[in-house]
Design a protein around this motif. Structure first.
Motif, PDB file in Angstrom:
ATOM      1  N   UNK A  32       0.820  -1.197   0.000  1.00 54.89           N
ATOM      2  CA  UNK A  32       0.000   0.000   0.000  1.00 54.89           C
ATOM      3  C   UNK A  32       0.855   1.248   0.000  1.00 54.89           C
ATOM      4  N   UNK A  33       0.214   2.340  -0.296  1.00 55.04           N
ATOM      5  CA  UNK A  33       0.888   3.630  -0.290  1.00 55.04           C
ATOM      6  C   UNK A  33       0.498   4.327   0.997  1.00 55.04           C
ATOM      7  N   UNK A  34       1.505   4.702   1.769  1.00 52.06           N
ATOM      8  CA  UNK A  34       1.238   5.404   3.010  1.00 52.06           C
ATOM      9  C   UNK A  34       1.467   6.896   2.857  1.00 52.06           C
ATOM     10  N   UNK A  35       0.623   7.675   3.471  1.00 60.04           N
ATOM     11  CA  UNK A  35       0.771   9.121   3.443  1.00 60.04           C
ATOM     12  C   UNK A  35       0.904   9.618   4.868  1.00 60.04           C
ATOM     13  N   UNK A  36       1.891  10.426   5.074  1.00 58.66           N
ATOM     14  CA  UNK A  36       2.104  10.996   6.392  1.00 58.66           C
ATOM     15  C   UNK A  36       2.145  12.510   6.285  1.00 58.66           C
ATOM     16  N   UNK A  37       2.717  13.127   7.301  1.00 57.75           N
ATOM     17  CA  UNK A  37       2.811  14.584   7.307  1.00 57.75           C
ATOM     18  C   UNK A  37       3.908  15.091   6.381  1.00 57.75           C
ATOM     19  N   UNK A  38       4.869  14.255   6.097  1.00 53.52           N
ATOM     20  CA  UNK A  38       5.980  14.660   5.233  1.00 53.52           C
ATOM     21  C   UNK A  38       5.850  13.993   3.866  1.00 53.52           C
ATOM     22  N   UNK A  39       6.406  14.681   2.896  1.00 57.17           N
ATOM     23  CA  UNK A  39       6.469  14.074   1.572  1.00 57.17           C
ATOM     24  C   UNK A  39       7.540  13.010   1.630  1.00 57.17           C
ATOM     25  N   UNK A  40       7.154  11.804   1.399  1.00 65.40           N
ATOM     26  CA  UNK A  40       8.101  10.707   1.506  1.00 65.40           C
ATOM     27  C   UNK A  40       7.974   9.761   0.342  1.00 65.40           C
ATOM     28  N   UNK A  41       8.489   8.573   0.564  1.00 60.06           N
ATOM     29  CA  UNK A  41       8.512   7.573  -0.483  1.00 60.06           C
ATOM     30  C   UNK A  41       7.106   7.208  -0.949  1.00 60.06           C
ATOM     31  N   UNK A  42       6.165   7.097  -0.029  1.00 61.47           N
ATOM     32  CA  UNK A  42       4.790   6.753  -0.400  1.00 61.47           C
ATOM     33  C   UNK A  42       4.165   7.803  -1.292  1.00 61.47           C
ATOM     34  N   UNK A  43       4.406   9.062  -0.988  1.00 60.46           N
ATOM     35  CA  UNK A  43       3.868  10.152  -1.795  1.00 60.46           C
ATOM     36  C   UNK A  43       4.498  10.146  -3.183  1.00 60.46           C
ATOM     37  N   UNK A  44       5.796   9.945  -3.232  1.00 58.29           N
ATOM     38  CA  UNK A  44       6.482   9.894  -4.524  1.00 58.29           C
ATOM     39  C   UNK A  44       5.952   8.737  -5.369  1.00 58.29           C
ATOM     40  N   UNK A  45       5.699   7.609  -4.743  1.00 58.85           N
ATOM     41  CA  UNK A  45       5.160   6.448  -5.447  1.00 58.85           C
ATOM     42  C   UNK A  45       3.760   6.746  -5.973  1.00 58.85           C
ATOM     43  N   UNK A  46       2.951   7.410  -5.175  1.00 61.97           N
ATOM     44  CA  UNK A  46       1.599   7.768  -5.614  1.00 61.97           C
ATOM     45  C   UNK A  46       1.638   8.712  -6.806  1.00 61.97           C
ATOM     46  N   UNK A  47       2.522   9.694  -6.761  1.00 63.29           N
ATOM     47  CA  UNK A  47       2.663  10.632  -7.876  1.00 63.29           C
ATOM     48  C   UNK A  47       3.128   9.896  -9.123  1.00 63.29           C
TER      49      UNK A  47
END
Length: 110
Positions: A32-47
């Motif tokens: 799964x793609x995790x989203x937190x308070x910081x732009x991280x690996x999950x956010x980059x993967x989603x983009x």
């Protein structure tokens, strides 16, 4: 000219089908793609995945145009606009051999 058009369209179709196959191949990361308070690996993967979806949609639309142009080449209507029935300018067909509409009709469609 007809053989040239068939060859160009067949090559473009094969190219698009190969690109679509790459985009639709399962990825190694099934998590799964995790989203937190910081732009991280999950956010980059989603983009990245959103970008792939947009690219896939553009490739599928172009693939449909190539298939339509191939059908028109087969039935003898290649170079005739699907919108108005007038000839498509030779310059347009040279630039975009898969064009099925003249510039005017394409502008109205967009």
């Amino acid at each position: 000219m007809t053989d040239d058009v068939h060859a160009v369209l067949a090559a473009k179709r094969a190219e698009l089908e190969a690109e679509i196959a790459v985009l639709t191949a399962p990825s190694g990361d099934l998590g799964g793609i995790g989203f937190g308070k910081r732009v991280g690996e999950g956010t980059a993967l989603a983009v990245e995945r959103l970008s792939q979806v947009a690219a896939h949609d553009r490739l599928r639309a172009l693939h449909a145009d190539v298939l339509r142009a191939q059908a028109k080449a087969d039935d003898g209507t290649y170079g005739v606009c699907d919108g108005c029935g007038e000839p498509i300018a030779a310059d347009r067909l040279e630039a975009l051999p898969w064009a099925t509409r003249c510039i005017t009709c394409q502008a109205r469609r967009a």
